[in-house]
Design a protein around this motif. Structure first.
Motif, PDB file in Angstrom:
ATOM      1  N   ILE A  81       0.829  -1.229  -0.282  1.00 51.12           N
ATOM      2  CA  ILE A  81       0.088  -0.007  -0.042  1.00 51.12           C
ATOM      3  C   ILE A  81       1.047   1.214   0.040  1.00 51.12           C
ATOM      4  N   PRO A  82       0.643   2.030  -1.233  1.00 55.66           N
ATOM      5  CA  PRO A  82       2.305   3.524  -0.769  1.00 55.66           C
ATOM      6  C   PRO A  82       1.939   4.055   0.009  1.00 55.66           C
ATOM      7  N   HIS A  83       0.448   3.894   0.435  1.00 58.19           N
ATOM      8  CA  HIS A  83      -0.460   5.638   1.047  1.00 58.19           C
ATOM      9  C   HIS A  83      -0.312   4.881   2.781  1.00 58.19           C
ATOM     10  N   LYS A  84       0.012   4.098   2.915  1.00 59.65           N
ATOM     11  CA  LYS A  84      -0.018   3.462   4.077  1.00 59.65           C
ATOM     12  C   LYS A  84       0.411   4.772   5.460  1.00 59.65           C
ATOM     13  N   ASN A  85       1.007   5.001   5.237  1.00 62.23           N
ATOM     14  CA  ASN A  85       2.048   6.324   5.956  1.00 62.23           C
ATOM     15  C   ASN A  85       1.496   7.439   6.694  1.00 62.23           C
ATOM     16  N   TYR A  86       0.869   7.917   4.735  1.00 60.26           N
ATOM     17  CA  TYR A  86       0.150   8.999   4.911  1.00 60.26           C
ATOM     18  C   TYR A  86      -0.808   9.613   5.629  1.00 60.26           C
ATOM     19  N   ASP A  87      -1.000  10.836   6.179  1.00 60.74           N
ATOM     20  CA  ASP A  87      -1.730  11.059   7.406  1.00 60.74           C
ATOM     21  C   ASP A  87      -2.790  12.967   6.332  1.00 60.74           C
ATOM     22  N   PRO A  88      -3.792  11.865   6.252  1.00 60.95           N
ATOM     23  CA  PRO A  88      -4.623  13.243   5.671  1.00 60.95           C
ATOM     24  C   PRO A  88      -4.560  14.545   6.393  1.00 60.95           C
ATOM     25  N   PRO A  89      -4.728  15.716   5.999  1.00 60.74           N
ATOM     26  CA  PRO A  89      -4.437  17.311   6.893  1.00 60.74           C
ATOM     27  C   PRO A  89      -5.891  17.270   7.385  1.00 60.74           C
ATOM     28  N   SER A  90      -5.296  17.802   8.175  1.00 61.73           N
ATOM     29  CA  SER A  90      -6.573  17.861   9.392  1.00 61.73           C
ATOM     30  C   SER A  90      -6.967  19.628   9.822  1.00 61.73           C
ATOM     31  N   LEU A  91      -8.598  19.108   9.230  1.00 66.01           N
ATOM     32  CA  LEU A  91      -8.927  20.948   8.707  1.00 66.01           C
ATOM     33  C   LEU A  91      -9.657  21.513  10.078  1.00 66.01           C
ATOM     34  N   ILE A  92      -9.477  21.999  10.078  1.00 67.07           N
ATOM     35  CA  ILE A  92      -9.629  23.252  10.903  1.00 67.07           C
ATOM     36  C   ILE A  92     -11.193  23.729  10.769  1.00 67.07           C
ATOM     37  N   VAL A  93     -11.449  24.814   9.528  1.00 67.40           N
ATOM     38  CA  VAL A  93     -12.623  25.301   9.439  1.00 67.40           C
ATOM     39  C   VAL A  93     -13.610  24.678   7.662  1.00 67.40           C
ATOM     40  N   ASP A  94     -14.412  24.059   8.205  1.00 67.67           N
ATOM     41  CA  ASP A  94     -14.874  23.609   6.637  1.00 67.67           C
ATOM     42  C   ASP A  94     -16.193  24.535   6.131  1.00 67.67           C
ATOM     43  N   TYR A  95     -15.122  25.482   5.275  1.00 68.69           N
ATOM     44  CA  TYR A  95     -15.877  26.553   4.604  1.00 68.69           C
ATOM     45  C   TYR A  95     -17.371  26.554   4.073  1.00 68.69           C
ATOM     46  N   GLN A  96     -17.315  25.077   3.646  1.00 67.39           N
ATOM     47  CA  GLN A  96     -18.661  25.049   2.946  1.00 67.39           C
ATOM     48  C   GLN A  96     -19.753  25.113   3.706  1.00 67.39           C
ATOM     49  N   VAL A  97     -19.674  24.203   4.394  1.00 66.04           N
ATOM     50  CA  VAL A  97     -20.676  24.074   5.659  1.00 66.04           C
ATOM     51  C   VAL A  97     -20.906  25.475   6.806  1.00 66.04           C
ATOM     52  N   LEU A  98     -19.947  26.594   6.913  1.00 69.43           N
ATOM     53  CA  LEU A  98     -19.685  27.437   7.918  1.00 69.43           C
ATOM     54  C   LEU A  98     -20.542  28.142   6.996  1.00 69.43           C
ATOM     55  N   HIS A  99     -20.251  28.172   5.316  1.00 70.47           N
ATOM     56  CA  HIS A  99     -21.220  29.976   4.924  1.00 70.47           C
ATOM     57  C   HIS A  99     -22.717  29.217   3.682  1.00 70.47           C
ATOM     58  N   ASP A 100     -22.891  27.910   3.955  1.00 68.77           N
ATOM     59  CA  ASP A 100     -24.125  26.913   3.591  1.00 68.77           C
ATOM     60  C   ASP A 100     -24.069  26.800   2.055  1.00 68.77           C
ATOM     61  N   VAL A 101     -22.485  26.998   1.570  1.00 64.64           N
ATOM     62  CA  VAL A 101     -22.844  26.909  -0.107  1.00 64.64           C
ATOM     63  C   VAL A 101     -22.250  24.868  -0.143  1.00 64.64           C
ATOM     64  N   TYR A 102     -23.188  24.926  -1.554  1.00 66.59           N
ATOM     65  CA  TYR A 102     -23.308  23.625  -1.511  1.00 66.59           C
ATOM     66  C   TYR A 102     -22.425  23.348  -3.166  1.00 66.59           C
ATOM     67  N   ILE A 103     -21.913  22.735  -4.371  1.00 71.45           N
ATOM     68  CA  ILE A 103     -21.964  22.590  -5.113  1.00 71.45           C
ATOM     69  C   ILE A 103     -23.090  21.497  -5.511  1.00 71.45           C
ATOM     70  N   ILE A 104     -23.874  22.213  -6.735  1.00 68.32           N
ATOM     71  CA  ILE A 104     -24.750  20.705  -7.016  1.00 68.32           C
ATOM     72  C   ILE A 104     -24.390  20.583  -8.571  1.00 68.32           C
TER      73      ILE A 104
END
Length: 125
Positions: free
Chosen positions: A102-125
């Motif tokens: 598994i090439p990305h076994k030790n990869y940690d995803p970045p931690s999200l501090i603020v989710d801007y889409q939920v914060l501004h209620d903007v969703y791309i449909i």
């Protein structure tokens, strides 16, 4: 199979104590308790002759003393080939899967501090 060998080689005794025709005690591996009828208040001049009414019965159950040990070479050719085929096919049932890299076994995803889409209620449909 081990339990069959254990119980076939087990030896034990069963003791029964009877007073008259009545069963008083039965014991396995130990001695049976007797009824102990004591004669009390006997004078020296009186002679008491008691007929023994108690009896003990001992049943001995003997186990097998000698076990026959067969080796694989004692079997005929058909039985040897059947057992060999059975064992080999049984072991082939449980082959392990190849280890995958598994090439990305030790990869940690970045931690999200603020989710801007939920914060501004903007969703791309």
């Amino acid at each position: 199979m081990a339990l069959v060998v254990l119980f076939s080689t087990l030896s034990f005794t069963v003791e029964r104590h009877y007073c008259g025709d009545f069963l008083v005690d039965t014991a396995v591996f130990t001695k049976a308790k007797s009824c102990n009828k004591d004669v009390s208040n006997v004078n020296e001049e009186t002679v008491v002759v008691m007929k023994p009414c108690c009896k003990n019965e001992v049943d001995v159950v003997k186990g097998q003393d000698q076990l026959k040990n067969n080796s694989f070479d004692d079997l005929d050719f058909k039985t040897q080939s059947f057992i060999t085929t059975l064992v080999l096919s049984y072991f082939d049932l449980f082959e392990s899967l190849p280890k995958l890299k598994i090439p990305h076994k030790n990869y940690d995803p970045p931690s999200l501090i603020v989710d801007y889409q939920v914060l501004h209620d903007v969703y791309i449909i």
